[in-house]
Design a protein around this motif. Structure first.
Motif, PDB file in Angstrom:
ATOM      1  N   ASP A 143     -15.794  39.563  17.620  1.00 24.58           N
ATOM      2  CA  ASP A 143     -15.801  38.938  16.304  1.00 24.58           C
ATOM      3  C   ASP A 143     -14.384  38.481  15.994  1.00 24.58           C
ATOM      4  N   HIS A 144     -14.236  37.225  15.572  1.00 17.96           N
ATOM      5  CA  HIS A 144     -12.914  36.640  15.383  1.00 17.96           C
ATOM      6  C   HIS A 144     -12.658  36.361  13.906  1.00 17.96           C
ATOM      7  N   ASP A 145     -11.617  37.008  13.369  1.00 20.16           N
ATOM      8  CA  ASP A 145     -11.175  36.788  11.995  1.00 20.16           C
ATOM      9  C   ASP A 145      -9.975  35.854  12.065  1.00 20.16           C
ATOM     10  N   VAL A 146     -10.151  34.619  11.602  1.00 20.64           N
ATOM     11  CA  VAL A 146      -9.174  33.558  11.853  1.00 20.64           C
ATOM     12  C   VAL A 146      -8.470  33.147  10.566  1.00 20.64           C
ATOM     13  N   SER A 147      -7.153  32.906  10.667  1.00 22.97           N
ATOM     14  CA  SER A 147      -6.367  32.375   9.560  1.00 22.97           C
ATOM     15  C   SER A 147      -5.595  31.163  10.057  1.00 22.97           C
ATOM     16  N   LEU A 148      -5.936  29.984   9.521  1.00 19.32           N
ATOM     17  CA  LEU A 148      -5.296  28.733   9.922  1.00 19.32           C
ATOM     18  C   LEU A 148      -4.001  28.506   9.163  1.00 19.32           C
ATOM     19  N   ALA A 149      -2.997  27.988   9.842  1.00 20.05           N
ATOM     20  CA  ALA A 149      -1.777  27.563   9.168  1.00 20.05           C
ATOM     21  C   ALA A 149      -2.084  26.354   8.293  1.00 20.05           C
ATOM     22  N   PRO A 150      -1.412  26.219   7.145  1.00 17.47           N
ATOM     23  CA  PRO A 150      -1.643  25.041   6.293  1.00 17.47           C
ATOM     24  C   PRO A 150      -1.435  23.726   7.028  1.00 17.47           C
ATOM     25  N   SER A 151      -0.548  23.707   8.007  1.00 17.57           N
ATOM     26  CA  SER A 151      -0.302  22.474   8.760  1.00 17.57           C
ATOM     27  C   SER A 151      -1.422  22.161   9.735  1.00 17.57           C
ATOM     28  N   GLY A 152      -2.233  23.174  10.074  1.00 19.23           N
ATOM     29  CA  GLY A 152      -3.287  22.992  11.060  1.00 19.23           C
ATOM     30  C   GLY A 152      -2.808  23.090  12.491  1.00 19.23           C
ATOM     31  N   ARG A 153      -1.529  23.362  12.703  1.00 17.78           N
ATOM     32  CA  ARG A 153      -0.987  23.368  14.059  1.00 17.78           C
ATOM     33  C   ARG A 153      -1.170  24.709  14.771  1.00 17.78           C
ATOM     34  N   PHE A 154      -1.407  25.778  14.011  1.00 21.59           N
ATOM     35  CA  PHE A 154      -1.521  27.110  14.588  1.00 21.59           C
ATOM     36  C   PHE A 154      -2.580  27.905  13.837  1.00 21.59           C
ATOM     37  N   PHE A 155      -3.027  28.996  14.467  1.00 22.16           N
ATOM     38  CA  PHE A 155      -3.852  29.955  13.741  1.00 22.16           C
ATOM     39  C   PHE A 155      -3.653  31.345  14.317  1.00 22.16           C
ATOM     40  N   VAL A 156      -3.863  32.342  13.445  1.00 24.47           N
ATOM     41  CA  VAL A 156      -3.835  33.736  13.866  1.00 24.47           C
ATOM     42  C   VAL A 156      -5.274  34.178  14.065  1.00 24.47           C
TER      43      VAL A 156
END
Length: 740
Positions: A409-422
């Motif tokens: 299960d993947h809990d994802v947080s996108l950077a506001p720029s859209g260039r990266f995510f955790v």
């Protein structure tokens, strides 16, 4: 005849032998549990297990300013709680004390401080919008100067006010335009709406709480009159339409989780799009309003046979006026999909996503590159259908890419720029890994790997993922099974069902790793098998699966719970299906009492906490979405009779404990008192625990947990609990009488 008689004798002897064996096993159960037994079980409560987990709990906070794409998070290490600052472009991590990480001076000296939870900060950070005396005001961040934007707001007819009956607050509900010049909000009309009442417990005259709380079938319910306010010109424009329903396309409030997602601005602030939801949630209308004149234009409409939802946890439609398009979410093909529509005609251009599995949340629309980033479940065959994964796809429906390939299960947080995510990925039985990835899913750095060495050394074991068949014998259901750490497969253990029936969630909840899930494992340590099953009628699966008991909320997934428990007992001989119990809170409390009434020969012991036992006395939005609008028939019956627990309370046979907080503003205590009254009229024995001045969330209080354990130990296990064992919970205040 003689042969038949001999077979009967032999068969009877086998049955007798089996009965004696079971009786002996039950007799062998401890006659009394000790305080040491409870203390050993309490070791598995969250407040005791959480400190034993290191390098977990990563929740990134992305920072504004230059350089971009930086974030911080907190985690527990061998040295204690630490804060880590990360530069996503390089993947470099550095220690950072929390105030410094949060400091706007460190990130962007020109950035003003954010507002409180009772304010709404403008995008440029210069102004805060707030409600005072039922009118909308703004405060200049730099000077503190306040300006009143509306003048005619009055009690029960105020601007941006927040009250859904079951929940209310002083926060404003509004949406700033991107240029920070306009505000979209509403005047909430509650005049003539029925009220709810609660009275606190104290020495002297009690204080009365009274607030607007519409119920199913009420002729007058809360409505909203949509407006746009030009902040600089102090001008208000009313949209040219009749009052709208106080509804959203997602949840049972006009705003969901603090976000008014059904209102979206054009970049230049000239127009604002919004979705109007019908009272019964079966009709959605996408409209666009001219922010300067209030003129509106209907774009598209969708109707559902049962209920419409625009996603899971977030609204998934997107207003794209620059390209004259709109991304629309629909379950029209039995799965949650994204579609591209023409904004001028409203007509569908083409599907964006197809196939089995649901889009749950649309996280980002990259307009320039015409790419969508979305979370979905059930698309990867052979995996748990509740596992979330992140995907990227073109707006043309091509080039679908899985960005989080691990079977978890993947809990994802996108950077506001859209260039990266955790990406924090885990399973209920697999600790989390927190990884930084690029926009294409490429790994950049491992941030943390959860360490459960101390947890395992303390005797912890993960829950067992299970799959059983539903009531139809065909559909797979998924859940978790909790066993005592010292399980003896030669013994028989009572089985306890921890239930939450939906329709907005299920018994298990999320599939992320957790060292403790309520008191399920702790209860198992006392000598029980505890099970959680996501039955039919819960979300995340197909539309057909979710609407399985629409209009019949008394179903409560109970046929699936019983079928699943019986299958588990046939699979594992150490489960004693003749000693089955059930407990739950809120909707789970409703289901637990319902189970004791509908399946009195199967469930022997039940604990029902804060149950909404008849949704005619629960808030209108929730009930009318899942049960339909209230219909009164010529013979005096209604379409809500099939869900009213007090109408079947007379069928109780087992031991039932009812519990409720006297100041529960979410599910008012008269819900439980209706069942109490019916049980008294039916001359039934039961137990009642009223918790003075408690709100809705008392289920994890130490006293309630202990009483829950005592009840199952005494009546399901047949043992005596230790007298008045005191749970060693952290000192936490009771839920205040003002609500939840």
């Amino acid at each position: 005849m003689v042969l038949t008689h001999r077979l009967l004798v032999v068969g009877s002897a086998c049955v007798l032998a089996t009965t004696i064996t079971v009786a002996q096993e039950r007799a062998a159960a401890p006659r009394a549990l000790t305080a040491a037994d409870y203390a050993r079980a309490e070791k598995f409560m969250t407040y005791n297990t959480a400190p034993l987990v290191l390098h977990g709990g990563v929740r990134p906070t992305w920072l504004p300013g230059d350089p971009p794409d930086r974030f911080w998070y907190r985690t527990t290490t061998e040295k204690g709680t630490e804060t880590v600052l990360v530069d996503a472009a390089s993947g470099m991590r550095s220690a950072c004390d929390l105030p410094a990480c949060q400091s706007s001076d460190r990130i962007d000296p020109a950035r003003p401080p954010a507002g409180s939870r009772y304010d709404e900060l403008s995008p440029d950070g210069r102004r805060l919008a707030f409600v005072r005396d039922w009118n909308l005001w703004i405060r200049e961040v730099a000077t503190g100067r306040e300006t009143q934007l509306t003048k005619d707001g009055v009690k029960d007819f105020g601007y941006a006010t927040d009250n859904a009956g079951w929940t209310r607050s002083d926060r404003p509900i509004l949406k700033w335009s991107p240029d920070s010049k306009k505000i979209a909000t509403f005047q909430q009309d509650q005049r003539g709406v029925g009220e709810m009442y609660l009275v606190d417990t104290k020495v002297g005259h009690p204080a009365l709480q009274a607030w607007k709380y519409p119920l199913p079938g009420d002729e007058t319910v809360t409505m909203i009159q949509r407006v746009v306010i030009d902040v600089d010109r102090r001008k208000m424009v009313r949209l040219q339409m009749p009052p709208d329903q106080h509804r959203s396309s997602l949840c049972d409030d006009v705003a969901c989780r603090g976000e008014w997602g059904d209102v979206q601005w054009a970049a230049d602030g000239s127009t604002v799009a919004y979705v109007s939801t019908a009272r019964d949630h079966r009709r959605e209308q996408l409209r666009v309003a001219d922010a300067n004149t209030g003129a509106i234009r209907d774009v598209l409409e969708e109707k559902a046979e049962t209920f419409f939802e625009s996603g899971n946890g977030a609204v998934n439609w997107r207003y794209l006026p620059a390209s004259n398009e709109v991304v629309w979410f629909s379950e029209r093909d039995n799965w949650g999909q994204l579609y591209l529509h023409d904004l001028r005609t409203g007509l569908e251009k083409h599907p964006i996503t197809t196939g089995d599995g649901n889009v749950t949340q649309l996280l980002r629309v990259d307009v320039k590159n015409r790419l969508l980033y979305f979370v979905a479940v059930g698309r990867e065959r052979g995996r748990d259908p509740y596992f979330r994964h992140l995907y990227r796809i073109g707006m043309d429906g091509k080039s679908l890419q899985l960005l989080t390939p691990e079977d978890a299960d993947h809990d994802v947080s996108l950077a506001p720029s859209g260039r990266f995510f955790v990406d924090v990925y885990s399973k209920p039985d697999l600790p989390a890994v927190a990884q930084l990835r690029g926009a294409g899913g490429e790994p950049i750095a491992i941030l943390e790997k959860t360490d459960i060495t101390k947890l395992v050394a303390a005797g912890w074991q993960p829950p067992m993922p299970i799959t059983v068949k539903a009531r139809d014998g065909v559909t797979d259901l998924h859940g978790l099974l909790y066993r005592p750490a010292d399980l003896d497969t030669a013994k028989k253990y009572p089985i306890v069902n921890h239930v939450y029936p939906g329709p907005q969630t299920g018994s298990v909840g999320g599939r992320t790793f957790s060292a403790a899930r309520g008191d399920a494992q702790a209860l198992a340590e006392l000598g029980f098998v505890v099970v959680e099953i996501d039955g039919m009628g819960t979300p995340w699966r197909s539309k057909t699966f979710h609407e399985a008991y629409y209009g019949n909320m008394g179903d409560n997934t109970l046929p699936d719970q019983v079928a699943g428990m019986k299958e588990l007992a046939s699979r594992y001989p150490w489960i004693d299906i003749d000693r089955a119990g059930i407990y739950g809170h809120s909707g789970g409390g409703y289901a637990a009492a319902d189970a004791m009434f509908r399946y009195p020969d199967f469930f022997k012991v039940g604990i029902s906490e804060a149950g909404n036992h008849d949704n005619r006395v629960y808030e209108d939005d929730w009930a009318e979405k899942w049960q339909g609008l209230l219909e009164k028939k010529p013979d005096g019956t209604t379409n809500y009779d099939n869900q009213a627990n007090q109408l079947i309370a007379k069928d109780l046979k087992g031991k039932l404990l009812l519990a409720h907080g006297s100041m529960d503003a979410n599910v008012p205590p008269n819900n439980t008192l209706l069942v109490v009254d019916a049980l008294i009229k039916a001359n039934k024995d039961f137990d009642l625990l009223m918790l003075p001045n408690r709100g809705h969330g008392f289920g994890n209080e130490g006293y309630m947990v202990r009483r829950r354990w005592d009840y199952f130990v005494r009546y399901l296990m047949g043992a005596e609990p230790p007298r008045e064992y005191e749970m060693h919970t952290p000192m936490t205040p009771h839920t205040p009488p003002s609500g939840d």
